[in-house]
Design an enzyme around this catalytic site. Structure first.
Site, PDB file in Angstrom:
ATOM      1  N   ARG A  16      23.703  48.115  42.029  1.00 21.20           N
ATOM      2  CA  ARG A  16      23.065  46.969  41.389  1.00 21.20           C
ATOM      3  C   ARG A  16      23.873  45.709  41.721  1.00 21.20           C
ATOM      4  NH1 ARG A  16      24.718  47.658  34.954  1.00 21.20           N
ATOM      5  NH2 ARG A  16      26.974  47.322  35.259  1.00 21.20           N
ATOM      6  N   ASP A  37      28.877  54.232  44.456  1.00 19.10           N
ATOM      7  CA  ASP A  37      28.840  53.752  43.079  1.00 19.10           C
ATOM      8  C   ASP A  37      29.060  54.944  42.159  1.00 19.10           C
ATOM      9  OD1 ASP A  37      28.195  52.203  40.659  1.00 19.10           O
ATOM     10  OD2 ASP A  37      27.189  50.824  42.028  1.00 19.10           O
ATOM     11  N   ASP A  58      33.944  56.758  42.703  1.00 18.63           N
ATOM     12  CA  ASP A  58      34.813  56.059  41.756  1.00 18.63           C
ATOM     13  C   ASP A  58      35.948  55.483  42.593  1.00 18.63           C
ATOM     14  OD1 ASP A  58      36.831  55.306  39.996  1.00 18.63           O
ATOM     15  OD2 ASP A  58      36.554  57.001  38.655  1.00 18.63           O
ATOM     16  N   VAL A  59      35.945  54.171  42.777  1.00 23.37           N
ATOM     17  CA  VAL A  59      36.872  53.562  43.735  1.00 23.37           C
ATOM     18  C   VAL A  59      38.329  53.715  43.339  1.00 23.37           C
ATOM     19  CG1 VAL A  59      35.173  51.918  44.597  1.00 23.37           C
ATOM     20  CG2 VAL A  59      36.658  51.272  42.679  1.00 23.37           C
ATOM     21  N   ASN A  85      33.204  45.853  47.134  1.00 23.08           N
ATOM     22  CA  ASN A  85      32.506  45.023  46.164  1.00 23.08           C
ATOM     23  C   ASN A  85      32.717  45.472  44.720  1.00 23.08           C
ATOM     24  OD1 ASN A  85      30.166  43.186  45.193  1.00 23.08           O
ATOM     25  ND2 ASN A  85      29.527  45.244  44.574  1.00 23.08           N
ATOM     26  N   TYR A 150      41.438  40.359  34.758  1.00 19.19           N
ATOM     27  CA  TYR A 150      40.512  40.223  35.884  1.00 19.19           C
ATOM     28  C   TYR A 150      41.073  39.246  36.917  1.00 19.19           C
ATOM     29  CZ  TYR A 150      36.100  39.064  38.282  1.00 19.19           C
ATOM     30  OH  TYR A 150      35.116  38.838  39.214  1.00 19.19           O
ATOM     31  N   LYS A 154      42.185  39.762  40.931  1.00 19.75           N
ATOM     32  CA  LYS A 154      41.537  39.019  42.008  1.00 19.75           C
ATOM     33  C   LYS A 154      42.554  38.211  42.812  1.00 19.75           C
ATOM     34  CE  LYS A 154      37.479  40.636  41.172  1.00 19.75           C
ATOM     35  NZ  LYS A 154      36.818  41.554  42.118  1.00 19.75           N
ATOM     36  N   VAL A 183      27.956  34.087  38.962  1.00 27.94           N
ATOM     37  CA  VAL A 183      26.822  34.705  39.652  1.00 27.94           C
ATOM     38  C   VAL A 183      26.062  35.562  38.644  1.00 27.94           C
ATOM     39  CG1 VAL A 183      26.105  36.212  41.551  1.00 27.94           C
ATOM     40  CG2 VAL A 183      28.085  34.710  41.838  1.00 27.94           C
ATOM     41  N   THR A 185      24.702  38.468  37.643  1.00 29.86           N
ATOM     42  CA  THR A 185      24.690  39.913  37.886  1.00 29.86           C
ATOM     43  C   THR A 185      24.900  40.646  36.572  1.00 29.86           C
ATOM     44  OG1 THR A 185      27.080  40.156  38.205  1.00 29.86           O
ATOM     45  CG2 THR A 185      25.775  39.501  40.148  1.00 29.86           C
TER      46      THR A 185
END
Length: 250
Positions: A16, A37, A58-59, A85, A150, A154, A183, A185
């Site tokens: 998504r 995902d 699961d990254v 992503n 977060y 980043k 954004v 989302t």
């Protein structure tokens, strides 16, 4: 001729939001897309529609990355592109953030990107070279209240991007980062607020006067994944409607 004809690209967080739009655009440009995902039903549905491959990923788990590579190579023979992503966002005052929450965000956002680079770089090199696009953020270049964990991850992703770009350039792998601002989302708008309401919120903050759309970020990821950006590596690309440019007093 599509801009990604003959390419095989793995995109994380592709069920998504930005990842889904990247998968759709990349497929439209001729790529074979591997969608990773943890939202299995949604991811399977998008992959089926695009003729791609869905993998549960699961990254934050190295074993999941290995399984994803095996599945992708079994399906398409190789991988020569990656879009890191996947990410999570939590709002909390920094001094009120539980250690467990801080570590969870690091595990997904920062370690997830690291594992993607570590696992996929040898595969991309073996395919003759390619691209890695990491998803950083507007907050990778400035501060923002209540998203300390977060923002920390980043900022770290930009460091990873620059080091990877230097180390992987001799292997014909370019590494860049996209830095989205606001954004629309499911991650940044989990309650599904009306886009007009979001535009009203950001009208005073963002020079372009509206919230960004995931399709716009996807177009930037495409640029960094194709030959249009053939002499670009190690760079952050801000896509924020002008938010980072400064503060308006009117």
């Amino acid at each position: 001729m599509g801009k990604l004809d003959g390419r095989v690209v793995l995109i994380t967080g592709a069920a998504r939001g930005q990842g889904e739009q990247e998968a759709r655009l990349f497929a439209a440009e001729g790529a074979k897309v591997v969608l990773g995902d943890v939202l299995d039903d949604q991811g399977e549905a998008v992959a089926k529609e695009l003729g791609g491959l869905y993998v549960h990923l699961d990254v934050s788990r190295e074993a999941d990355w290995g399984a994803a590579v095996t599945a992708a190579k079994n399906a398409f023979g190789r991988i020569d592109g990656l879009v890191n992503n996947a990410g999570i966002l939590r709002f909390n005052e920094l001094v009120s953030t539980p250690l467990e929450e801080f570590q969870q965000i690091i595990q997904v956002n920062q370690i997830g990107a690291f594992l993607g680079i570590k696992t996929l770089a040898p595969e991309i090199e073996a395919a003759g070279g390619g691209t890695i696009v990491n998803t950083a953020s507007y907050t990778a270049l400035t501060g923002m209240s209540y998203v300390g964990a977060y923002a920390a991850t980043k900022h770290a992703i930009l460091g990873l991007t620059r080091v990877a770009a230097m180390e992987l350039a001799p292997r014909k792998i370019r590494v860049n980062a996209v830095c989205p601002g606001a954004v629309d989302t499911p991650m940044s708008n989990p309650d599904g607020a009306d886009p007009d309401a979001l535009d009203e919120l950001y009208r005073k903050l963002v020079p372009l006067g509206r919230v960004g759309q995931p399709e716009e970020v996807a177009r930037l990821a495409l640029f960094l994944s194709c030959e249009d950006s053939s002499y670009i590596t190690g760079q952050p690309f801000v896509i924020d409607g002008g938010w980072l440019a400064g503060v308006s007093v009117f």
